[in-house]
Motif scaffolding. Structure first.
Motif, PDB file in Angstrom:
ATOM      1  N   LEU A   1      -6.278  18.486  28.165  1.00 49.19           N
ATOM      2  CA  LEU A   1      -7.368  18.607  28.976  1.00 49.19           C
ATOM      3  C   LEU A   1      -7.976  19.900  28.341  1.00 49.19           C
ATOM      4  N   ASP A   2      -9.494  19.660  28.766  1.00 43.17           N
ATOM      5  CA  ASP A   2     -10.271  20.762  28.252  1.00 43.17           C
ATOM      6  C   ASP A   2     -10.546  21.811  29.386  1.00 43.17           C
ATOM      7  N   ASP A   3     -11.528  22.422  29.333  1.00 42.24           N
ATOM      8  CA  ASP A   3     -12.162  23.397  30.484  1.00 42.24           C
ATOM      9  C   ASP A   3     -12.429  22.649  31.826  1.00 42.24           C
ATOM     10  N   ASP A   4     -13.140  21.507  31.586  1.00 38.86           N
ATOM     11  CA  ASP A   4     -13.655  20.820  32.770  1.00 38.86           C
ATOM     12  C   ASP A   4     -12.430  19.705  33.135  1.00 38.86           C
ATOM     13  N   GLY A   5     -11.175  19.747  32.621  1.00 36.74           N
ATOM     14  CA  GLY A   5     -10.167  18.674  33.153  1.00 36.74           C
ATOM     15  C   GLY A   5     -10.555  17.535  32.394  1.00 36.74           C
ATOM     16  N   GLU A   6     -11.450  17.179  31.545  1.00 36.24           N
ATOM     17  CA  GLU A   6     -11.649  15.917  30.876  1.00 36.24           C
ATOM     18  C   GLU A   6     -10.419  15.737  29.882  1.00 36.24           C
ATOM     19  N   ALA A   7     -10.248  14.470  29.666  1.00 40.14           N
ATOM     20  CA  ALA A   7      -8.962  14.110  28.748  1.00 40.14           C
ATOM     21  C   ALA A   7      -9.602  13.887  27.473  1.00 40.14           C
ATOM     22  N   ARG A   8      -8.910  14.409  26.464  1.00 39.61           N
ATOM     23  CA  ARG A   8      -8.961  14.395  25.114  1.00 39.61           C
ATOM     24  C   ARG A   8      -7.817  14.036  24.254  1.00 39.61           C
ATOM     25  N   VAL A   9      -7.942  12.916  23.344  1.00 39.17           N
ATOM     26  CA  VAL A   9      -6.796  12.504  22.626  1.00 39.17           C
ATOM     27  C   VAL A   9      -6.505  13.423  21.521  1.00 39.17           C
ATOM     28  N   SER A  10      -5.428  13.692  21.232  1.00 36.39           N
ATOM     29  CA  SER A  10      -5.179  14.623  20.042  1.00 36.39           C
ATOM     30  C   SER A  10      -4.185  13.966  19.087  1.00 36.39           C
ATOM     31  N   GLU A  11      -4.102  14.498  18.052  1.00 37.31           N
ATOM     32  CA  GLU A  11      -3.136  14.233  16.907  1.00 37.31           C
ATOM     33  C   GLU A  11      -3.338  12.747  16.505  1.00 37.31           C
ATOM     34  N   PHE A  12      -4.581  11.989  16.737  1.00 38.59           N
ATOM     35  CA  PHE A  12      -4.743  10.895  15.980  1.00 38.59           C
ATOM     36  C   PHE A  12      -4.847  10.874  14.516  1.00 38.59           C
ATOM     37  N   GLY A  13      -4.148   9.892  13.803  1.00 37.24           N
ATOM     38  CA  GLY A  13      -4.074   9.891  12.703  1.00 37.24           C
ATOM     39  C   GLY A  13      -2.995  10.273  11.700  1.00 37.24           C
ATOM     40  N   LEU A  14      -2.206  11.283  12.452  1.00 36.57           N
ATOM     41  CA  LEU A  14      -1.140  12.064  11.742  1.00 36.57           C
ATOM     42  C   LEU A  14      -0.204  11.162  11.036  1.00 36.57           C
ATOM     43  N   ALA A  15      -0.069   9.819  11.731  1.00 35.06           N
ATOM     44  CA  ALA A  15       0.853   8.988  10.884  1.00 35.06           C
ATOM     45  C   ALA A  15       0.538   8.890   9.320  1.00 35.06           C
TER      46      ALA A  15
ATOM     47  N   LEU B   1     -10.988   4.654  18.951  1.00 38.51           N
ATOM     48  CA  LEU B   1      -9.933   4.842  17.890  1.00 38.51           C
ATOM     49  C   LEU B   1      -9.775   3.454  17.343  1.00 38.51           C
ATOM     50  N   HIS B   2      -9.655   2.342  18.358  1.00 42.06           N
ATOM     51  CA  HIS B   2      -9.333   1.134  17.868  1.00 42.06           C
ATOM     52  C   HIS B   2     -10.793   0.426  17.508  1.00 42.06           C
ATOM     53  N   HIS B   3     -11.657   0.248  18.325  1.00 43.77           N
ATOM     54  CA  HIS B   3     -12.665  -0.384  18.354  1.00 43.77           C
ATOM     55  C   HIS B   3     -14.186   0.221  17.826  1.00 43.77           C
ATOM     56  N   GLY B   4     -14.170   1.150  17.659  1.00 47.47           N
ATOM     57  CA  GLY B   4     -15.408   2.092  17.504  1.00 47.47           C
ATOM     58  C   GLY B   4     -15.772   2.728  15.987  1.00 47.47           C
ATOM     59  N   VAL B   5     -14.630   2.698  15.281  1.00 52.70           N
ATOM     60  CA  VAL B   5     -14.691   3.158  13.838  1.00 52.70           C
ATOM     61  C   VAL B   5     -14.949   1.846  12.702  1.00 52.70           C
ATOM     62  N   PRO B   6     -15.148   2.159  11.602  1.00 51.41           N
ATOM     63  CA  PRO B   6     -15.359   1.193  10.643  1.00 51.41           C
ATOM     64  C   PRO B   6     -14.032   0.600  10.317  1.00 51.41           C
ATOM     65  N   SER B   7     -12.888   1.371  10.434  1.00 50.08           N
ATOM     66  CA  SER B   7     -11.711   0.708  10.179  1.00 50.08           C
ATOM     67  C   SER B   7     -10.694   1.303  11.313  1.00 50.08           C
ATOM     68  N   PRO B   8     -10.332   0.279  12.029  1.00 54.21           N
ATOM     69  CA  PRO B   8      -9.506   0.671  13.140  1.00 54.21           C
ATOM     70  C   PRO B   8      -8.399   1.745  12.791  1.00 54.21           C
ATOM     71  N   LEU B   9      -8.127   2.507  13.897  1.00 52.56           N
ATOM     72  CA  LEU B   9      -7.263   3.958  13.465  1.00 52.56           C
ATOM     73  C   LEU B   9      -6.301   3.640  14.646  1.00 52.56           C
ATOM     74  N   LEU B  10      -4.830   3.263  14.299  1.00 51.82           N
ATOM     75  CA  LEU B  10      -3.722   3.454  15.180  1.00 51.82           C
ATOM     76  C   LEU B  10      -3.420   4.836  15.602  1.00 51.82           C
ATOM     77  N   HIS B  11      -2.995   5.083  16.733  1.00 51.09           N
ATOM     78  CA  HIS B  11      -2.357   6.445  17.249  1.00 51.09           C
ATOM     79  C   HIS B  11      -0.913   6.516  16.709  1.00 51.09           C
ATOM     80  N   GLN B  12      -0.268   5.527  17.032  1.00 51.41           N
ATOM     81  CA  GLN B  12       1.121   5.383  16.703  1.00 51.41           C
ATOM     82  C   GLN B  12       1.962   6.382  17.358  1.00 51.41           C
ATOM     83  N   SER B  13       1.689   7.254  18.149  1.00 48.52           N
ATOM     84  CA  SER B  13       2.372   8.325  18.721  1.00 48.52           C
ATOM     85  C   SER B  13       1.719   8.551  20.017  1.00 48.52           C
TER      86      SER B  13
END
Length: 580
Positions: free
Chosen positions: A419-433, A399-411
């Motif tokens: 956590l998904d079915d395999d226990g992998e981490a997924r960041v949610s609620e990005f961009g809600l600010a 989100l910070h370094h991989g998209v054309p306009s850096p996106l802050l999470h802020q929360s």
């Protein structure tokens, strides 16, 4: 004798043309390199023009030639190189090129009206996922050989030029995720609705007829059962009911009243970013959540929705969203186009009256905070926790370094790491600010960087601080807001407690008892030291997220099954930029 002279002249002419063509290619590529910002050094380190041998440009990354023995550029494929700037006029010297791919960079400004005069032989033109603005130039119709045209994921406005209907060879077309309006030209109406999605002002073709009653008005008519009623009367009825609902209980809406008001709009369609097999309407979401019943709450204002076919979604209500509907749709669509293995995908949204709903993919593993703080939290062994740390770091770094306009999470917190079915981490609620103030701000005690109290200005380094707190949670098993240790008489935040232990040379005492002395103490201490650097009091002393990610990845075992996700490139010089 005469025939030989003619052949010699033709040979000399061909050689002269080849030399001129080669000089043009060099002029083209040198101009492209010189006119663009290249933060990753992709062009600076590899496009070297000191070589004068024939065909040397054919070995440049992103460049393909018609013939390796001559400098005639056939394809210019510069996708995902973090390049920035305007589309270079120097492209006019690559007139033989049949493919131009500038996708997933940070190009800005307008699409040059002269582009097809510069590159008249284009078969593929991909400018997707940049920050291009302005109108689509009708002169693109002069690229009459185009098979593929992709302008999605930009900030284009205005209408789709009717001249594009004349591109008879076009097989793939997309303008999704822009701010376009007006009707879809008849010659493009055969393309699917997904080619035009995310443009709230577009109509016609696969999007439905223009003019007449809107879909919302039609939904009101159907639900009320009044055929032929005047739309303005129905709108007045809706306003009156809203007024009554607001006055009940002394002017404040009772819990659940917001859902009751939606019952009259069940036929409103949910906007989805990928074309579904069947249409999903607001009524489907209400049935799937028991009319947004409290016992369906996952956390905060997010509800578990089980559709009739058994599929499970997560529906988040944004009660504090004040954006106009058009702007909300544009922002939500921009977020919906973001796809990464360590992000929870936003699937769609729905706007009804003053209510705004977001539809996400459901993560069955739930939030990390629950996994750590539940009685079963001890089931998260060290390898699982390190895997979660690497995945969450990868998602936030992208989100910070991989998209054309850096996106802050802020929360950022352990509550938004799912956590998904395999226990992998997924960041949610990005961009809600960007969509609603305080939309993801619950439970922030202990996560906010200290400078926010003074400046109130969010930053990437503020996100890094919050991430450091989550690392401390993973290593200690303690909550961030308060880390009370009765036997030591300490009462304060988790950051303060770890800081005291680190200052006294007792950092090992912070390790979660469920993990201690099980063969991983040295690795856990490394993670705690990384966490301490993330929560440094001065923002400039904190690392950038891409540095945090690579440090954590180096700690993980060589068999990390998510290594292949590194195909999502990062830009390493954005820590000092002011992102959105």
């Amino acid at each position: 004798m005469g025939g030989g002279s003619i052949r010699a002249r033709l040979l000399l002419l061909a050689m002269a043309m080849a030399v001129a063509g080669g000089e043009d290619a060099v002029r083209c590529l040198r101009g492209v390199k010189d006119s663009l910002s290249d933060p990753q050094g992709k062009l600076a380190s590899s496009w070297v023009f000191e070589n004068t041998t024939v065909g040397f440009v054919c070995f440049f990354p992103g460049v393909s030639c018609w013939n390796p023995s001559e400098n005639r550029v056939q394809k210019l494929q510069l996708s995902s190189m973090a390049l920035a700037g305007q589309i270079p006029p120097a492209l006019q010297f690559c007139s033989d090129t049949d493919e131009l791919d500038l996708s997933r960079n940070a190009f800005s400004g307008g699409i040059p009206a002269e582009l097809c005069r510069w590159l008249p032989n284009l078969v593929t033109l991909d400018l997707s996922f940049n920050s291009l603005s302005g109108q689509i130039p009708p002169e693109l119709a002069n690229c009459r050989y185009l098979n593929r045209l992709d302008l999605s994921g930009n900030r284009l406005s205005g209408s789709i030029p009717s001249q594009l209907s004349g591109l008879s060879r076009l097989k793939s077309f997309s303008v999704a995720g822009n701010g376009l309006s007006g009707g879809v030209p008849a010659g493009l109406a055969a393309f699917p609705a997904s080619s035009f999605g995310g443009n709230s002002g577009l109509c016609g073709g696969p999007l439905g007829k223009c003019g007449g009653l809107s879909r919302r008005s039609l939904a009101i008519i159907v639900s009320a059962g009044v055929v032929g009623a005047i739309a303005s009367v129905l709108a007045a009825v809706a306003v009156f009911r809203f007024w009554l609902g607001g006055r009940a209980g002394g002017g404040a809406l009772r819990p659940g009243n917001w859902a009751e008001r939606l019952r009259h709009h069940r036929m409103v369609q949910v906007s989805l970013f990928q074309k579904p097999i069947v249409k999903v309407r607001l009524g489907d979401l209400m049935a799937a959540t028991g009319d947004f019943a409290d016992d369906r709450l996952l956390s905060g204002s997010t509800y578990r929705a089980v559709l009739s076919d058994g599929s499970v979604l997560a529906v988040k209500r944004l009660p504090l969203c004040q954006l106009p509907e058009r702007q909300f749709r544009q922002e939500a669509t921009r977020l919906g186009l973001l796809r990464h293995p360590n992000l929870v995908p936003l699937l769609g949204f729905c706007c009804v009256l003053d209510e705004h709903l977001l539809v996400y993919k459901h993560m069955p593993g739930g939030p990390l905070s629950a996994a750590l703080n539940s009685p079963a939290g001890g089931l998260l062994d060290w390898n699982s926790r390190l895997r979660i740390a690497v995945g969450a770091a990868r998602g936030l770094a992208w989100l910070h370094h991989g998209v054309p306009s850096p996106l802050l999470h802020q929360s950022f917190s352990s509550s938004v790491v799912l956590l998904d079915d395999d226990g992998e981490a997924r960041v949610s609620e990005f961009g809600l600010a960007q969509l609603a103030s305080g939309a993801a701000g619950d439970g922030r005690l202990g996560y906010d960087a200290p400078e926010l109290q003074n400046t109130m200005v969010p930053s990437m380094k503020g996100d890094v601080y919050s991430f450091g707190v989550v690392l401390m949670e993973l290593a200690t098993g303690r909550r961030p807001g308060e880390a009370a240790v009765a036997e030591e008489g300490f009462k304060g935040t988790l950051v303060e407690w770890v800081g005291v232990l680190a200052g006294g040379g007792r950092l090992a005492d912070a390790i979660d008892g469920a993990l201690r002395r099980r063969g991983h103490d040295e690795e856990i201490l490394k993670l705690l030291k990384m966490a301490c650097s993330c929560v440094a009091a001065r923002p400039r002393e904190r690392p950038a997220m891409h540095q945090v990610y690579h440090s954590l990845k180096a700690m993980a075992t060589s068999g990390d099954p998510s290594d292949h996700y590194d195909e999502f490139p990062l830009v390493y010089n954005r820590e000092e930029q002011v992102p959105r």
